[in-house]
Structures are given as structure tokens and as C-alpha cells.
Design an enzyme around this catalytic site. Structure first.
Site, PDB file in Angstrom:
ATOM      1  N   LYS A 104      71.411  10.911   0.416  1.00 39.34           N
ATOM      2  CA  LYS A 104      72.090  10.015   0.030  1.00 39.34           C
ATOM      3  C   LYS A 104      72.665   9.470   1.382  1.00 39.34           C
ATOM      4  O   LYS A 104      72.625   9.863   2.340  1.00 39.34           O
ATOM      5  CB  LYS A 104      73.105  10.306  -0.950  1.00 39.34           C
TER       6      LYS A 104
ATOM      7  N   LYS B 245      68.458  10.457  -8.853  1.00 43.83           N
ATOM      8  CA  LYS B 245      69.765  10.485  -9.383  1.00 43.83           C
ATOM      9  C   LYS B 245      70.191   9.184  -9.323  1.00 43.83           C
ATOM     10  O   LYS B 245      70.515   8.611  -8.248  1.00 43.83           O
ATOM     11  CB  LYS B 245      70.519  11.713  -8.560  1.00 43.83           C
TER      12      LYS B 245
END
Length: 228
Positions: free
Chosen positions: A25, A81
Site C-alpha cells: 500500500k 483490499k
């Protein structure tokens, strides 16, 4: 309980390879900020562990969410996600269904993780407890709780052990997995082991307490040893 560690770069990922899941991320772009597809692809090329990719803290934009999810899956992520940073069960269902279709139609063995926020009230977003039945009904694999606003307050600042244990138990009854994250600390690990989610997600913990610092390989190994 598996340890998910969230590197922001290829070099950090190389320090995270002891973790059970490497979660790519970009912290500068939010709680679940999306990194570049080429970073996901490069990390996947050397990681011996499953790779997760966050695609963002999304507003109600099912088209954008589905395209981002497809891109992360194509780049090699095993877990895709997304954070639902908006209110409303109907809108949440639409985004969840779009993301699942984008991933599962072509990559049926990949996992879809739908995240809500422990601080959902101050975020003005949907409660994680309202997300869980939608995740189960639509066919996603995990529901996650994270903190949406990164100001040093942890998930435990907003939800106590009993609440998180109930959340985890309800998810087990629904047949879906639970991931817990949100400024978790080493001293939280015993409590997390009692709650017993399938996954705990960390970054700041293994950066020495500051999520904007760099992941340390020794702290990843310490966290892993503590949850075993």
C-alpha cells in the site's frame, strides 16, 4: 492468526518477507492507499508469500473501485483490499458486488477483503458490523477493521476487546474471515490472540511505532514470534 505487514516500497517489502502476507500500500495516500501496479508486480516476483494490495479508501464509486480491483488482481495481488469510506448499506452492496465481479470472474481463487473503519462514526462511513452480512451474502472472503483517520489512535480507542471479539465471532458464524488492523501495538498482541481473528495487519508496529518510518526486519520477526 496470520501476520500481514504493509510495506510501501520494494525495499520495505524485502524487509517484510518473514510475514505471512505482504500487503502493498501507499500510506501517504490514506489508510488503505493504493500503490503502483508495477510495485505490486515487482514484489510478487520475489515474494514467497501471498501478496495483498490495498486499492484505496473509496467513496461511492463502484466503477472506479471495480477497475482498481481488477488492476490489482492483474498485477499479481492474491488479496485485493478496499475500504468503504462512505455510508449506506445499498451503496456498500453495489461497490462490494462490483469489486467481487471484477476479481472473481477472471481470478476465482483470489481473495477479496472489504474493510470498514473502527472510527466509522467520525469518518461518516458504514459500520463494519453492517458490512459483514453484505460480505457474506455477496461472496467476498474477509471483512477488515482498520482506522480511517491516522492520528495515532488505534482501533482499540474506538472498539474494545468485547466488541472486536463479538465482531470476529459473528464473522465466523457467517463463514467469512476477519482481519484487524489500525495502529496496533506490541502490547495489543495478547488481546488480539484472545480475540483470534484470522489476520492482523500492521505497519507502525514494525516501523518502531511510526507508520511513516521504515519497516524493520527485526520487528517483523518479533511480531511474528509473539503471535505464534
Amino acid at each position: 492468526m496470520q501476520l500481514l505487514v504493509s510495506p510501501s516500497s520494494i525495499s520495505e517489502a524485502q524487509c517484510s518477507i518473514a510475514a505471512d502476507i505482504i500487503d502493498v500500500k501507499k500510506p501517504s495516500e490514506g489508510s488503505l492507499g493504493a500503490n503502483f501496479p508495477w510495485v505490486i508486480k515487482e514484489i510478487k516476483s520475489f515474494a514467497k508469500k501471498p501478496v495483498s494490495a490495498a486499492i484505496g479508501d473509496f467513496p461511492y464509486k463502484p466503477g472506479g473501485a471495480s477497475l482498481a480491483a481488477y488492476g490489482a488482481a492483474c498485477a499479481g495481488a492474491d488479496y485485493i483490499k478496499i475500504g468503504l469510506a462512505f455510508p449506506g448499506k445499498d451503496h456498500a452492496r453495489e461497490v462490494i458486488e462490483a469489486v467481487i465481479k471484477a476479481v472473481k470472474d477472471e481470478f476465482p481463487k483470489k481473495f477479496v477483503v472489504i474493510a470498514g473503519y473502527s472510527d466509522y462514526e467520525r469518518m461518516g462511513s458504514i459500520s463494519p458490523f453492517d458490512i459483514s452480512p453484505l460480505v457474506a451474502d455477496c461472496g467476498a472472503d474477509f471483512v477488515m477493521i482498520d482506522t480511517g483517520i491516522k492520528d495515532g489512535r488505534s482501533t482499540f480507542s474506538f472498539m474494545d476487546e468485547a466488541t472486536l471479539a463479538r465482531f470476529t465471532a459473528e464473522n465466523k458464524n457467517l463463514g467469512i474471515g476477519t482481519a484487524l488492523a489500525g495502529s496496533l501495538k506490541f502490547e495489543d498482541i495478547d488481546t488480539l490472540k484472545r480475540i483470534d481473528p484470522e489476520i492482523i495487519g500492521v505497519r507502525g508496529m514494525v516501523c518502531g511505532g511510526d507508520r511513516n518510518a521504515t519497516i524493520r526486519e527485526d520487528l517483523v520477526k518479533t511480531a511474528l514470534a509473539m503471535i505464534r
